[in-house]
Design a protein around this motif. Structure first.
Motif, PDB file in Angstrom:
ATOM      1  N   GLY A 236       0.789  -1.228   0.000  1.00  0.00           N
ATOM      2  CA  GLY A 236       0.000   0.000   0.000  1.00  0.00           C
ATOM      3  C   GLY A 236       0.817   1.272   0.000  1.00  0.00           C
ATOM      4  N   THR A 237       2.130   1.159   0.168  1.00  0.00           N
ATOM      5  CA  THR A 237       2.998   2.333   0.188  1.00  0.00           C
ATOM      6  C   THR A 237       3.171   2.888  -1.220  1.00  0.00           C
ATOM      7  OG1 THR A 237       4.220   1.468   2.083  1.00  0.00           O
ATOM      8  CG2 THR A 237       5.303   3.188   0.793  1.00  0.00           C
ATOM      9  N   ALA A 238       3.081   4.216  -1.366  1.00  0.00           N
ATOM     10  CA  ALA A 238       3.320   4.873  -2.655  1.00  0.00           C
ATOM     11  C   ALA A 238       4.816   5.065  -2.859  1.00  0.00           C
ATOM     12  CB  ALA A 238       2.615   6.217  -2.697  1.00  0.00           C
ATOM     13  N   VAL A 239       5.276   4.750  -4.053  1.00  0.00           N
ATOM     14  CA  VAL A 239       6.703   4.834  -4.387  1.00  0.00           C
ATOM     15  C   VAL A 239       6.869   5.502  -5.744  1.00  0.00           C
ATOM     16  CG1 VAL A 239       8.816   3.518  -4.824  1.00  0.00           C
ATOM     17  CG2 VAL A 239       7.194   2.705  -3.103  1.00  0.00           C
ATOM     18  N   THR A 240       7.843   6.402  -5.852  1.00  0.00           N
ATOM     19  CA  THR A 240       8.227   6.971  -7.148  1.00  0.00           C
ATOM     20  C   THR A 240       9.667   6.564  -7.423  1.00  0.00           C
ATOM     21  OG1 THR A 240       6.773   8.889  -6.864  1.00  0.00           O
ATOM     22  CG2 THR A 240       8.512   9.072  -8.508  1.00  0.00           C
ATOM     23  N   LEU A 241       9.869   5.936  -8.571  1.00  0.00           N
ATOM     24  CA  LEU A 241      11.223   5.524  -8.940  1.00  0.00           C
ATOM     25  C   LEU A 241      11.947   6.711  -9.562  1.00  0.00           C
ATOM     26  CD1 LEU A 241      13.135   3.077  -9.021  1.00  0.00           C
ATOM     27  CD2 LEU A 241      12.401   2.711 -11.375  1.00  0.00           C
ATOM     28  N   GLU A 242      12.957   7.205  -8.888  1.00  0.00           N
ATOM     29  CA  GLU A 242      13.646   8.415  -9.321  1.00  0.00           C
ATOM     30  C   GLU A 242      14.780   8.141 -10.294  1.00  0.00           C
ATOM     31  OE1 GLU A 242      12.374  11.145  -8.682  1.00  0.00           O
ATOM     32  OE2 GLU A 242      11.146  10.849  -6.885  1.00  0.00           O
ATOM     33  N   ALA A 243      15.534   7.070 -10.049  1.00  0.00           N
ATOM     34  CA  ALA A 243      16.706   6.826 -10.891  1.00  0.00           C
ATOM     35  C   ALA A 243      17.077   5.352 -10.873  1.00  0.00           C
ATOM     36  CB  ALA A 243      17.887   7.667 -10.405  1.00  0.00           C
ATOM     37  N   VAL A 244      17.617   4.900 -12.006  1.00  0.00           N
ATOM     38  CA  VAL A 244      18.131   3.539 -12.137  1.00  0.00           C
ATOM     39  C   VAL A 244      19.597   3.640 -12.537  1.00  0.00           C
ATOM     40  CG1 VAL A 244      17.940   1.337 -13.345  1.00  0.00           C
ATOM     41  CG2 VAL A 244      15.876   2.669 -12.855  1.00  0.00           C
ATOM     42  N   ALA A 245      20.470   2.968 -11.787  1.00  0.00           N
ATOM     43  CA  ALA A 245      21.905   2.983 -12.088  1.00  0.00           C
ATOM     44  C   ALA A 245      22.343   1.554 -12.366  1.00  0.00           C
ATOM     45  CB  ALA A 245      22.695   3.579 -10.921  1.00  0.00           C
ATOM     46  N   PRO A 246      22.161   1.089 -13.617  1.00  0.00           N
ATOM     47  CA  PRO A 246      22.423  -0.327 -13.915  1.00  0.00           C
ATOM     48  C   PRO A 246      23.860  -0.752 -13.660  1.00  0.00           C
ATOM     49  CG  PRO A 246      22.066   0.938 -15.929  1.00  0.00           C
ATOM     50  CD  PRO A 246      21.682   1.817 -14.801  1.00  0.00           C
ATOM     51  N   TYR A 247      24.826   0.156 -13.881  1.00  0.00           N
ATOM     52  CA  TYR A 247      26.226  -0.236 -13.689  1.00  0.00           C
ATOM     53  C   TYR A 247      26.612  -0.276 -12.216  1.00  0.00           C
ATOM     54  CZ  TYR A 247      26.445   0.319 -18.702  1.00  0.00           C
ATOM     55  OH  TYR A 247      26.192   0.196 -20.035  1.00  0.00           O
ATOM     56  N   ARG A 248      25.869   0.453 -11.396  1.00  0.00           N
ATOM     57  CA  ARG A 248      26.064   0.371  -9.951  1.00  0.00           C
ATOM     58  C   ARG A 248      25.200  -0.724  -9.329  1.00  0.00           C
ATOM     59  NH1 ARG A 248      28.611   4.789  -7.603  1.00  0.00           N
ATOM     60  NH2 ARG A 248      28.914   6.571  -9.000  1.00  0.00           N
ATOM     61  N   GLY A 249      24.189  -1.156 -10.090  1.00  0.00           N
ATOM     62  CA  GLY A 249      23.280  -2.170  -9.567  1.00  0.00           C
ATOM     63  C   GLY A 249      22.350  -1.643  -8.507  1.00  0.00           C
ATOM     64  N   THR A 250      21.934  -0.364  -8.647  1.00  0.00           N
ATOM     65  CA  THR A 250      21.054   0.237  -7.653  1.00  0.00           C
ATOM     66  C   THR A 250      19.891   0.960  -8.309  1.00  0.00           C
ATOM     67  OG1 THR A 250      22.288   2.333  -7.582  1.00  0.00           O
ATOM     68  CG2 THR A 250      22.964   0.604  -6.040  1.00  0.00           C
TER      69      THR A 250
END
Length: 223
Positions: A183-197
């Motif tokens: 039920g928690t609202a989340v906004t995905l701000e950034a994806v860092a594929p080379y850092r794996g985060t």
């Protein structure tokens, strides 16, 4: 004398197959089953032969394990009792949320048909567990769940947590500390594929987590 609990090992296998297929959307194969149960592949092979003999599972040509109607019914009964136990522990006994999965596993095998009905009534007919998983009802087919995880969505997406992986206490402690619950609202701000985060905003706070952790958070689009 009290009735003795039986078939604990086979019920654990059946529920593990159920969780892989219906909760996580993965093919139930022997190596995944061994990993989930923390046992060796030869042990899994031996139990699968027993479950096939008893008409509870079948293997297809690709060695994917499927529950038969009888096996599905058995699995749903145990999953229902486990999730009702989680509700009891968190809602009435006030056990810390992140401890509920392991504690419920100790209780589920000792719940009878009689106790289950009273427990369901006492808890006011819960539809989902504290971790967001549906509580199976009778012999109905398992519902189709979102298999989209926080790691699957594009940057800028606003989503709602549907459920979180419940079988790792340390991971649940992290979710609890960061306020990541169904039920928690989340906004995905950034994806860092080379850092794996990935970086997400949760309740006004910035949370950075590994991609593997994000894959343990299933989400739905925010309405």
């Amino acid at each position: 004398m009290p009735k003795q609990v039986s078939n604990v090992a086979s019920d654990d296998y059946l529920t593990a197959i159920y969780r892989l297929r219906y909760d996580e959307g993965q093919d139930a194969i022997a190596v995944r089953l061994a990993d989930k149960l923390g046992i060796t592949p030869p042990s899994v092979a031996g139990m699968l032969k027993r479950l096939q003999r008893d008409g509870l599972v079948r293997l297809d040509a690709r060695k994917v394990i499927h529950l038969t109607p009888e096996g599905l019914g058995r699995a749903q009964k145990m999953v229902r009792r486990h999730r009702l136990s989680e509700c009891l522990l968190t809602d009435m006994l006030h056990i810390p949320w992140w401890r509920a999965y392991e504690e419920a596993h100790l209780l589920e095998h000792g719940i009878s048909d009689i106790t289950e009905g009273h427990l369901f009534e006492t808890l006011s007919h819960p539809a989902r567990s504290p971790f967001g998983y549906p509580i199976p009802a009778g012999d109905s087919r398992p519902p189709e769940l979102s298999m989209v995880t926080l790691a699957d969505i594009p940057e800028g997406s606003a989503v709602t947590v549907d459920r979180v992986f419940e079988e790792d206490e340390q991971l649940l402690q992290f979710f609890d500390e960061e306020g990541i619950r169904p039920g928690t609202a989340v906004t995905l701000e950034a994806v860092a594929p080379y850092r794996g985060t990935v970086t997400a905003t949760i309740a006004g706070r910035t949370v950075v987590m590994g991609t593997q952790v994000a894959r343990r958070i299933w989400v739905t689009a925010t309405a």
